[in-house]
Design a protein around this motif. Structure first.
Motif, PDB file in Angstrom:
ATOM      1  N   GLY A  49       6.148   9.902   9.770  1.00 24.48           N
ATOM      2  CA  GLY A  49       6.638   9.392   8.347  1.00 24.48           C
ATOM      3  C   GLY A  49       8.300   9.818   8.739  1.00 24.48           C
ATOM      4  N   PHE A  50       8.420  10.556   9.140  1.00 22.02           N
ATOM      5  CA  PHE A  50       9.643  11.157   9.549  1.00 22.02           C
ATOM      6  C   PHE A  50      10.741  10.037  10.663  1.00 22.02           C
ATOM      7  CE2 PHE A  50      12.616  13.561  12.177  1.00 22.02           C
ATOM      8  CZ  PHE A  50      14.216  13.489  11.215  1.00 22.02           C
TER       9      PHE A  50
ATOM     10  N   GLY B 206      11.815   6.798   9.556  1.00 21.98           N
ATOM     11  CA  GLY B 206      12.687   6.717   8.487  1.00 21.98           C
ATOM     12  C   GLY B 206      13.647   6.540   9.739  1.00 21.98           C
TER      13      GLY B 206
ATOM     14  N   ILE C 200      15.576   3.379  11.406  1.00 24.78           N
ATOM     15  CA  ILE C 200      16.287   2.835  10.953  1.00 24.78           C
ATOM     16  C   ILE C 200      18.133   2.873  11.641  1.00 24.78           C
ATOM     17  CG2 ILE C 200      17.785   1.778   8.370  1.00 24.78           C
ATOM     18  CD1 ILE C 200      14.886   2.329   7.175  1.00 24.78           C
TER      19      ILE C 200
ATOM     20  N   LEU D 204      16.296  -4.190   7.787  1.00 29.19           N
ATOM     21  CA  LEU D 204      16.121  -4.035   6.908  1.00 29.19           C
ATOM     22  C   LEU D 204      17.997  -4.069   6.017  1.00 29.19           C
ATOM     23  CD1 LEU D 204      15.017  -2.918   3.691  1.00 29.19           C
ATOM     24  CD2 LEU D 204      15.493  -0.514   4.791  1.00 29.19           C
TER      25      LEU D 204
ATOM     26  N   PHE E  42       3.377   3.860   4.992  1.00 24.29           N
ATOM     27  CA  PHE E  42       3.715   5.301   5.306  1.00 24.29           C
ATOM     28  C   PHE E  42       1.854   6.114   3.820  1.00 24.29           C
ATOM     29  CE2 PHE E  42       8.482   5.118   4.717  1.00 24.29           C
ATOM     30  CZ  PHE E  42       7.959   6.034   5.740  1.00 24.29           C
ATOM     31  N   LEU E  43       1.929   6.189   2.946  1.00 24.23           N
ATOM     32  CA  LEU E  43       0.584   5.755   2.561  1.00 24.23           C
ATOM     33  C   LEU E  43      -0.545   6.215   3.525  1.00 24.23           C
ATOM     34  CD1 LEU E  43       0.906   4.249  -0.433  1.00 24.23           C
ATOM     35  CD2 LEU E  43       1.224   6.334   0.166  1.00 24.23           C
TER      36      LEU E  43
ATOM     37  N   ASN F 206      -1.090   9.550   6.270  1.00 30.10           N
ATOM     38  CA  ASN F 206      -1.016  10.280   5.394  1.00 30.10           C
ATOM     39  C   ASN F 206      -2.554   9.966   5.353  1.00 30.10           C
ATOM     40  OD1 ASN F 206       1.540  11.114   5.117  1.00 30.10           O
ATOM     41  ND2 ASN F 206       1.987  10.482   3.369  1.00 30.10           N
TER      42      ASN F 206
ATOM     43  N   ALA G  68       6.140  11.683   0.072  1.00 28.99           N
ATOM     44  CA  ALA G  68       6.135  11.114   0.922  1.00 28.99           C
ATOM     45  C   ALA G  68       6.595  10.650   1.886  1.00 28.99           C
ATOM     46  CB  ALA G  68       4.570  10.126   0.241  1.00 28.99           C
ATOM     47  N   PHE G  69       7.432   9.580   1.244  1.00 29.16           N
ATOM     48  CA  PHE G  69       8.884   8.581   1.915  1.00 29.16           C
ATOM     49  C   PHE G  69       9.453   9.877   2.760  1.00 29.16           C
ATOM     50  CE2 PHE G  69       7.287   6.046  -1.792  1.00 29.16           C
ATOM     51  CZ  PHE G  69       7.464   4.810  -1.346  1.00 29.16           C
ATOM     52  N   PRO G  70      10.427   9.356   4.076  1.00 31.68           N
ATOM     53  CA  PRO G  70      11.159  10.605   4.711  1.00 31.68           C
ATOM     54  C   PRO G  70      12.845  10.329   3.939  1.00 31.68           C
ATOM     55  CG  PRO G  70      10.304   8.824   5.474  1.00 31.68           C
ATOM     56  CD  PRO G  70       9.616   8.657   4.450  1.00 31.68           C
TER      57      PRO G  70
ATOM     58  N   ILE H  89      15.328   9.539   4.148  1.00 36.47           N
ATOM     59  CA  ILE H  89      16.113   8.619   4.645  1.00 36.47           C
ATOM     60  C   ILE H  89      16.140   7.672   3.858  1.00 36.47           C
ATOM     61  CG2 ILE H  89      15.498   8.449   7.457  1.00 36.47           C
ATOM     62  CD1 ILE H  89      18.985   8.564   6.987  1.00 36.47           C
ATOM     63  N   LEU H  90      14.471   7.116   3.987  1.00 35.62           N
ATOM     64  CA  LEU H  90      14.194   5.723   3.464  1.00 35.62           C
ATOM     65  C   LEU H  90      14.547   6.142   2.095  1.00 35.62           C
ATOM     66  CD1 LEU H  90      13.497   3.037   4.544  1.00 35.62           C
ATOM     67  CD2 LEU H  90      11.121   3.881   3.687  1.00 35.62           C
TER      68      LEU H  90
END
Lengths: 306, 301
Positions: free
Chosen positions: A240-241, A244, A247, A262, A285-286, A289, B141-143, B145-146
């Protein structure tokens, strides 16, 4: 197992619902009138009203929300307000490069991080450990956009070994994935080290040593295998990281991926694209997980999904 | 005579097993971690320089000098000059102040909100707990930065919005830590005693339970400031943070990359190194604090 999967998938629905409300409200929270923005600077009042009706922005909020959900579920994502291109096509085109980049970065960083972590744990308190851990804390503190620029400066500008931007050949993947994975490699190394140190104290490791197993097998087979359980969870979190982080890294290397799309969309307030992107990222992300939870069951037989 | 020796012996025993106060025990452990202390010292220096820079430096961050644009580092301009002839060192120092302010204020806001929610969730349990932690899970659940980019997408760029964005993504982590600690402490004897003495919930939560978990909060706070500085710089780098003209480290890097092709390395090197060093100091110092606070983690023994 199947029942567990179905239950987990169902549990995602309320979360997705919350996210959809958040993303939907986003359009109504942005300052300014979207209809006027789309119609352009010189549009007359009538033009703006026409756009408003065409986009159904004059309907009650609740109706608009249902339309939004219906369109998202049926993958009718509308058109970019800036280029007029279909948002679905834009995302479909950008998803590949981003996914490829993330997979490459995850691949090298997990393997490298595990390796450094185990070596550090085995030589805990000695020079190899200190070097490994200083490298790890540097990796965590490193702004990846700076690392990207440094790599680009050295390998592209000075040595001329790689291109500076874009995605034209497979070798263009090297520098961006090195940049993107550095933080994850560092986190993996630290995490693996403490997991292995913990496991090595266990009785069964002493047993394995006592029965005369080679230290190499004790560490890489017995200790690592058991240390892997928390590490797998960590890999999921790190994936997930990575997405992110991609980007930012995509901006450094002008990579034609989801992140670049984006950021541009945000700069031009192209909310049709932003909406779709935010939903896509959330879904990703979901699913990650969920995947981690399932993998967890395979690695740790003590867990039974009922 | 015998009683006297007995007494002395007992005194010696008492002295030996004397409980050190938690604070002096903590200090003893922290002192053993030279690297962490060094990092803490560097951070102190950075604070001093960031806020006292105008006294030392002969240049201001926005003084144009078109006769001396894009100069490499020299004795006069230690870190060179940028495309407008502005002194890079002066801009870095101003950027230090900005980064420290953004980092510490956003984490403070995030900590205050997160700690409050965590205390209430842990103390009252039930639906308050369920709702709070459910929301925290979704945010988690979100990183970061996002999440920050999503918030910037709504609020628009700008320093204040960066602070808000970074603050919001710190909230769930603080809430979780504090909830866990509260669950552990609320059944403890001294809290029972306070409740029996008739202390209201508010007093029990903030005066009795909170001090017990403050250590963990401070450790996390320190590490989080580093992450926040990194996130804020990332946002500025991709053009979603401060206005490009503001001497913020990420924005300076972003502007400097245009001159990388021309070999002007100093415009990206110094801001990048500044971010790296600052974030690293916060991380190392935070690691040291954590190890010093938690005896279980003491690997030197």
């Amino acid at each position: 197992m199947h029942l567990y999967l179905i239950r987990r998938l169902l549990a995602m629905l309320p979360v997705l619902w919350m996210i959809s409300i958040f993303v939907f409200l986003f359009v109504h929270a942005i300052p300014g009138d979207p209809a006027r923005m789309i119609a352009g600077e010189q549009a007359t009042m009538a033009d703006v009203e026409a756009v408003r009706r065409a986009l159904k922005l004059d309907e009650p909020l609740l109706i608009q929300y249902f339309t939004f959900v219906k369109n998202t579920v049926t993958l009718d994502l509308g058109n970019s307000l800036r280029t007029g291109e279909s948002v679905y096509d834009m995302l479909a085109r950008a998803a590949g490069p981003t996914f490829l980049l993330a997979i490459c970065a995850l691949g090298w960083s997990v393997i490298f991080g595990l390796f450094v972590g185990v070596i550090s744990a085995v030589h805990s308190g000695k020079a190899a450990d200190h070097i490994g851990m200083i490298a790890a804390v540097s990796g965590i503190s490193m702004p990846n956009f700076w690392l990207g620029l440094l790599l680009m400066q050295f390998f592209s500008l000075k040595l001329g070994w790689a291109g500076t931007s874009g995605f034209n050949s497979a070798s263009d993947l090297i520098l961006p994935s090195l940049t993107l994975g550095s933080g994850v490699a560092a986190v993996m190394a630290r995490f693996t080290r403490s997991a292995v140190i913990e496991v090595v104290r266990e009785d069964y490791i002493r047993t394995a040593r006592a029965k005369g197993l080679v230290e190499r097998i004790v560490i890489w087979k017995h200790a690592l295998r058991n240390a892997l359980i928390p590490v797998v969870t960590m890999i999921g979190l790190q994936f997930g990281f990575l997405i992110g982080g991609s980007i930012v890294v995509e901006r450094v290397f002008r990579w034609p991926g989801l992140g670049s799309v984006l950021v541009e969309a945000i700069q031009f307030r192209d909310f049709a694209v932003i909406q779709a992107e935010l939903m896509l990222f959330s879904l990703q992300f979901l699913l990650i997980n969920l995947l981690v939870d399932i993998l967890y069951g395979f690695i740790n037989p003590a867990i039974r999904y009922k | 005579m015998t009683t006297l020796t007995n007494d002395t012996a007992q005194n010696a025993l008492v002295k030996d097993t004397k409980m050190r106060s938690p604070l002096s025990e903590f200090w003893r452990r922290l002192k053993a971690r030279r690297l962490a202390l060094f990092a803490g010292g560097l951070l102190g220096l950075l604070f001093v320089f960031a806020f006292a820079a105008p006294i030392f430096l002969p240049f201001t961050p926005d003084a144009f000098d078109y006769a001396n644009t894009l100069k490499e580092p020299s004795f006069l301009h230690w870190a060179g000059t940028d495309e407008f002839g502005r002194d890079v060192l002066a801009r870095l120092m101003f950027g230090a102040k900005l980064s420290l302010l953004i980092g510490s204020s956003s984490v403070t806001i995030g900590a205050v909100i997160g700690v409050t929610f965590g205390l209430f969730a842990g103390y009252y349990g039930g639906w308050i707990d369920a709702v709070t932690m459910r929301i925290a899970d979704v945010l988690f659940a979100f990183p970061g930065i996002l999440l920050a980019i999503g918030i910037i997408a709504i609020l628009g760029p700008g320093i204040l919005n960066v602070i808000i964005a970074v603050a919001i993504f710190s909230v769930p982590a603080f809430a979780r830590i504090v909830r866990g600690g509260t669950l552990g402490l609320k059944e403890s004897t001294y809290v029972e005693a306070a409740r029996a003495a008739g202390a209201p919930d508010r007093i029990i939560m903030f005066r009795h339970i909170l001090p017990g978990i403050l250590g963990a909060v401070i450790v996390y706070f320190t590490m989080r400031v580093g992450t926040s500085i990194l996130t804020a710089a990332s946002l500025s780098f991709i053009g979603l943070g401060v206005e490009p003209s503001v001497p913020e480290w990420g924005a300076m890097l972003s502007a400097g990359r245009e001159y990388l092709m021309a070999g002007k390395w100093h415009l990206t090197f110094f801001p990048g190194f500044a971010i790296f060093l600052t974030v690293m100091c916060f991380n190392v110092f935070g690691d040291g604090l954590r190890d010093a606070l938690d005896p279980k983690l003491d690997e030197t023994k």
